[in-house]
Motif scaffolding. Structure first.
Motif, PDB file in Angstrom:
ATOM      1  N   MET A  79     -38.190 -42.924 -17.009  1.00  0.00           N
ATOM      2  CA  MET A  79     -38.478 -42.372 -18.342  1.00  0.00           C
ATOM      3  C   MET A  79     -37.482 -41.251 -18.678  1.00  0.00           C
ATOM      4  O   MET A  79     -37.464 -40.216 -18.009  1.00  0.00           O
ATOM      5  N   PRO A  80     -36.655 -41.449 -19.731  1.00  0.00           N
ATOM      6  CA  PRO A  80     -35.627 -40.451 -20.061  1.00  0.00           C
ATOM      7  C   PRO A  80     -36.192 -39.041 -20.256  1.00  0.00           C
ATOM      8  O   PRO A  80     -35.596 -38.061 -19.792  1.00  0.00           O
ATOM      9  N   SER A  81     -37.342 -38.922 -20.907  1.00  0.00           N
ATOM     10  CA  SER A  81     -37.845 -37.570 -21.176  1.00  0.00           C
ATOM     11  C   SER A  81     -38.366 -36.893 -19.909  1.00  0.00           C
ATOM     12  O   SER A  81     -38.395 -35.665 -19.827  1.00  0.00           O
ATOM     13  N   VAL A  82     -38.753 -37.692 -18.923  1.00  0.00           N
ATOM     14  CA  VAL A  82     -39.170 -37.108 -17.650  1.00  0.00           C
ATOM     15  C   VAL A  82     -37.931 -36.575 -16.918  1.00  0.00           C
ATOM     16  O   VAL A  82     -37.917 -35.464 -16.383  1.00  0.00           O
ATOM     17  N   ARG A  83     -36.847 -37.359 -16.937  1.00  0.00           N
ATOM     18  CA  ARG A  83     -35.616 -36.914 -16.277  1.00  0.00           C
ATOM     19  C   ARG A  83     -35.115 -35.626 -16.922  1.00  0.00           C
ATOM     20  O   ARG A  83     -34.677 -34.706 -16.246  1.00  0.00           O
ATOM     21  N   GLU A  84     -35.181 -35.589 -18.243  1.00  0.00           N
ATOM     22  CA  GLU A  84     -34.750 -34.399 -18.978  1.00  0.00           C
ATOM     23  C   GLU A  84     -35.603 -33.190 -18.567  1.00  0.00           C
ATOM     24  O   GLU A  84     -35.100 -32.093 -18.331  1.00  0.00           O
ATOM     25  N   ALA A  85     -36.920 -33.424 -18.476  1.00  0.00           N
ATOM     26  CA  ALA A  85     -37.849 -32.339 -18.142  1.00  0.00           C
ATOM     27  C   ALA A  85     -37.582 -31.779 -16.746  1.00  0.00           C
ATOM     28  O   ALA A  85     -37.814 -30.595 -16.496  1.00  0.00           O
ATOM     29  N   LEU A  86     -37.066 -32.619 -15.839  1.00  0.00           N
ATOM     30  CA  LEU A  86     -36.871 -32.161 -14.455  1.00  0.00           C
ATOM     31  C   LEU A  86     -35.447 -31.654 -14.180  1.00  0.00           C
ATOM     32  O   LEU A  86     -35.157 -31.146 -13.095  1.00  0.00           O
ATOM     33  N   LEU A  87     -34.576 -31.774 -15.191  1.00  0.00           N
ATOM     34  CA  LEU A  87     -33.154 -31.469 -14.974  1.00  0.00           C
ATOM     35  C   LEU A  87     -32.913 -30.012 -14.569  1.00  0.00           C
ATOM     36  O   LEU A  87     -32.317 -29.723 -13.531  1.00  0.00           O
ATOM     37  N   GLN A  88     -33.374 -29.086 -15.396  1.00  0.00           N
ATOM     38  CA  GLN A  88     -33.109 -27.667 -15.130  1.00  0.00           C
ATOM     39  C   GLN A  88     -33.770 -27.217 -13.829  1.00  0.00           C
ATOM     40  O   GLN A  88     -33.213 -26.443 -13.062  1.00  0.00           O
ATOM     41  N   ARG A  89     -34.951 -27.744 -13.602  1.00  0.00           N
ATOM     42  CA  ARG A  89     -35.680 -27.383 -12.385  1.00  0.00           C
ATOM     43  C   ARG A  89     -34.846 -27.749 -11.138  1.00  0.00           C
ATOM     44  O   ARG A  89     -34.801 -27.018 -10.163  1.00  0.00           O
ATOM     45  N   GLN A  90     -34.163 -28.896 -11.212  1.00  0.00           N
ATOM     46  CA  GLN A  90     -33.324 -29.307 -10.081  1.00  0.00           C
ATOM     47  C   GLN A  90     -32.112 -28.389  -9.954  1.00  0.00           C
ATOM     48  O   GLN A  90     -31.738 -27.973  -8.859  1.00  0.00           O
ATOM     49  N   ARG A  91     -31.514 -28.046 -11.111  1.00  0.00           N
ATOM     50  CA  ARG A  91     -30.319 -27.182 -11.073  1.00  0.00           C
ATOM     51  C   ARG A  91     -30.658 -25.801 -10.532  1.00  0.00           C
ATOM     52  O   ARG A  91     -29.819 -25.140  -9.913  1.00  0.00           O
ATOM     53  N   ASP A  92     -31.894 -25.364 -10.736  1.00  0.00           N
ATOM     54  CA  ASP A  92     -32.309 -24.039 -10.259  1.00  0.00           C
ATOM     55  C   ASP A  92     -32.320 -23.934  -8.737  1.00  0.00           C
ATOM     56  O   ASP A  92     -32.397 -22.842  -8.194  1.00  0.00           O
ATOM     57  N   PHE A  93     -32.267 -25.070  -8.055  1.00  0.00           N
ATOM     58  CA  PHE A  93     -32.238 -25.037  -6.587  1.00  0.00           C
ATOM     59  C   PHE A  93     -30.873 -24.560  -6.068  1.00  0.00           C
ATOM     60  O   PHE A  93     -30.744 -24.235  -4.901  1.00  0.00           O
ATOM     61  N   ALA A  94     -29.873 -24.569  -6.928  1.00  0.00           N
ATOM     62  CA  ALA A  94     -28.531 -24.162  -6.496  1.00  0.00           C
ATOM     63  C   ALA A  94     -28.469 -22.641  -6.355  1.00  0.00           C
ATOM     64  O   ALA A  94     -28.239 -21.924  -7.331  1.00  0.00           O
ATOM     65  N   GLU A  95     -28.723 -22.161  -5.181  1.00  0.00           N
ATOM     66  CA  GLU A  95     -28.709 -20.728  -4.906  1.00  0.00           C
ATOM     67  C   GLU A  95     -27.806 -20.472  -3.705  1.00  0.00           C
ATOM     68  O   GLU A  95     -27.658 -21.344  -2.841  1.00  0.00           O
ATOM     69  N   PRO A  96     -27.204 -19.269  -3.632  1.00  0.00           N
ATOM     70  CA  PRO A  96     -26.347 -18.971  -2.486  1.00  0.00           C
ATOM     71  C   PRO A  96     -27.116 -19.102  -1.171  1.00  0.00           C
ATOM     72  O   PRO A  96     -28.325 -18.845  -1.171  1.00  0.00           O
ATOM     73  N   PRO A  97     -26.503 -19.478  -0.064  1.00  0.00           N
ATOM     74  CA  PRO A  97     -25.058 -19.716   0.062  1.00  0.00           C
ATOM     75  C   PRO A  97     -24.613 -21.109  -0.385  1.00  0.00           C
ATOM     76  O   PRO A  97     -23.419 -21.336  -0.532  1.00  0.00           O
ATOM     77  N   GLY A  98     -25.554 -22.040  -0.638  1.00  0.00           N
ATOM     78  CA  GLY A  98     -25.148 -23.377  -1.060  1.00  0.00           C
ATOM     79  C   GLY A  98     -26.340 -24.304  -1.089  1.00  0.00           C
ATOM     80  O   GLY A  98     -27.438 -23.943  -0.653  1.00  0.00           O
ATOM     81  N   LEU A  99     -26.112 -25.492  -1.637  1.00  0.00           N
ATOM     82  CA  LEU A  99     -27.216 -26.456  -1.773  1.00  0.00           C
ATOM     83  C   LEU A  99     -26.774 -27.846  -1.331  1.00  0.00           C
ATOM     84  O   LEU A  99     -25.685 -28.307  -1.688  1.00  0.00           O
ATOM     85  N   VAL A 100     -27.649 -28.504  -0.581  1.00  0.00           N
ATOM     86  CA  VAL A 100     -27.477 -29.928  -0.286  1.00  0.00           C
ATOM     87  C   VAL A 100     -28.507 -30.646  -1.150  1.00  0.00           C
ATOM     88  O   VAL A 100     -29.709 -30.379  -1.044  1.00  0.00           O
ATOM     89  N   ALA A 101     -28.052 -31.513  -2.047  1.00  0.00           N
ATOM     90  CA  ALA A 101     -28.946 -32.165  -3.006  1.00  0.00           C
ATOM     91  C   ALA A 101     -29.048 -33.651  -2.719  1.00  0.00           C
ATOM     92  O   ALA A 101     -28.041 -34.367  -2.724  1.00  0.00           O
ATOM     93  N   ASP A 102     -30.266 -34.102  -2.462  1.00  0.00           N
ATOM     94  CA  ASP A 102     -30.529 -35.490  -2.068  1.00  0.00           C
ATOM     95  C   ASP A 102     -31.189 -36.229  -3.234  1.00  0.00           C
ATOM     96  O   ASP A 102     -32.176 -35.738  -3.783  1.00  0.00           O
ATOM     97  N   GLY A 103     -30.618 -37.367  -3.641  1.00  0.00           N
ATOM     98  CA  GLY A 103     -31.249 -38.085  -4.756  1.00  0.00           C
ATOM     99  C   GLY A 103     -30.556 -39.365  -5.161  1.00  0.00           C
ATOM    100  O   GLY A 103     -30.028 -40.107  -4.314  1.00  0.00           O
ATOM    101  N   ARG A 104     -30.604 -39.642  -6.451  1.00  0.00           N
ATOM    102  CA  ARG A 104     -30.013 -40.855  -7.001  1.00  0.00           C
ATOM    103  C   ARG A 104     -28.893 -40.509  -7.975  1.00  0.00           C
ATOM    104  O   ARG A 104     -27.950 -41.255  -8.134  1.00  0.00           O
ATOM    105  N   ASP A 105     -29.050 -39.375  -8.665  1.00  0.00           N
ATOM    106  CA  ASP A 105     -28.110 -39.012  -9.727  1.00  0.00           C
ATOM    107  C   ASP A 105     -27.617 -37.585  -9.559  1.00  0.00           C
ATOM    108  O   ASP A 105     -27.269 -36.925 -10.533  1.00  0.00           O
ATOM    109  N   MET A 106     -27.592 -37.104  -8.321  1.00  0.00           N
ATOM    110  CA  MET A 106     -27.142 -35.727  -8.090  1.00  0.00           C
ATOM    111  C   MET A 106     -25.681 -35.572  -8.514  1.00  0.00           C
ATOM    112  O   MET A 106     -25.310 -34.635  -9.211  1.00  0.00           O
ATOM    113  N   GLY A 107     -24.852 -36.529  -8.075  1.00  0.00           N
ATOM    114  CA  GLY A 107     -23.416 -36.433  -8.344  1.00  0.00           C
ATOM    115  C   GLY A 107     -23.016 -36.889  -9.738  1.00  0.00           C
ATOM    116  O   GLY A 107     -21.965 -36.508 -10.241  1.00  0.00           O
TER     117      GLY A 107
END
Ligand code: C5P
Length: 226
Positions: free
Chosen positions: A106-134
């Motif tokens: 569902m596009p609107s669900v992906r949109e709703a979760l986008l910023q929340r995922q980006r907020d995980f990027a905190e120092p010193p670094g992030l390893v992001a596991d998923g389908r559309d991370m890259g």
């Protein structure tokens, strides 16, 4: 997009992404984003709150206000709470995976979760596991991997995991589920499961996990000099 270094690990379920992402985050001392768990918890929350998965607007509303908390148990296991309900087990079932795949289309669900995922990027670094991370969430990440394995091999691995947990499962059924999920994840219009143009593709069908990790670490060392 972000100055915090992000390493993306994308690919279909059962390719070993979760294991590699955990090993890598631990080795580097970086944060870990298990993005699949956010989709799984969204489906869990809908069931918990009595929201049907056929109503995209309502599901997106649930995703927007998702009260989710991750906690590391002393055993090292990551516990996932929706509100104060421990959802860790329920979201890891085959049914939990199907629900995640439904809300993930569902596009609107992906949109709703986008910023929340980006907020995980905190120092010193992030390893992001998923389908559309890259491709979507961290398109500017300096290092991206796409892990794959044949559907048969992924079904075998999942079968072994479930049998080890004492669950009774059928291998042909697992294979069918994996193929159906792959088809749904790859053919959806938003964020289909595809390697980013600049991703390093690793096929782990005939490669033990330690050898895959060694290959990943070699690329990490080349890129970051760690
Ligand atoms: O990675 P995991 O198996 O937990 O993901 C469950 C489902 O959630 C996937 O099959 C996919 O449909 C969805 N998902 C997604 N985008 C992500 C992570 C997971 O659509 N970044």
């Amino acid at each position: 997009m972000t100055e915090v270094p992000v390493i993306c690990i994308d690919g279909p379920s059962g390719a070993g992404k979760g294991t590699i992402a955990h090993m890598l985050a631990e080795k580097l001392g970086w944060h870990l984003l298990d993005s699949g768990s956010l989709y799984r918890v969204t489906a869990f929350a809908c069931q918990h709150d009595g929201v049907g998965l056929e109503d995209e607007n309502k599901v997106a509303e649930v995703a927007r206000h998702l009260d989710v908390r991750f906690e590391q148990a002393p055993s090292g296991e990551v516990l996932v709470y929706y509100r104060d309900v421990d959802a860790s087990r329920a979201i890891r079932t085959e049914e939990g995976g199907r629900g995640a795949s439904t809300v993930g289309a569902m596009p609107s669900v992906r949109e709703a979760l986008l910023q929340r995922q980006r907020d995980f990027a905190e120092p010193p670094g992030l390893v992001a596991d998923g389908r559309d991370m890259g491709t979507v969430v961290f398109p500017d990440a300096p290092l991206k991997f796409f892990l794959t394995a044949s559907a048969e091999e992924r079904a075998q691995r999942r079968y072994k995991q479930l049998i080890d947990k004492g669950e009774s499962v059928s291998l042909p059924r697992l294979l069918r589920d994996i193929e159906e999920r792959d088809e749904r994840d790859s053919s959806r219009s938003v964020s289909p499961l595809l390697p980013a143009d600049d991703a390093i593709v690793i096929d782990s069908t005939a490669t033990p996990i330690d050898a895959v990790f060694a290959k990943v670490m070699a690329d990490v060392t080349t890129r970051f000099g760690t």
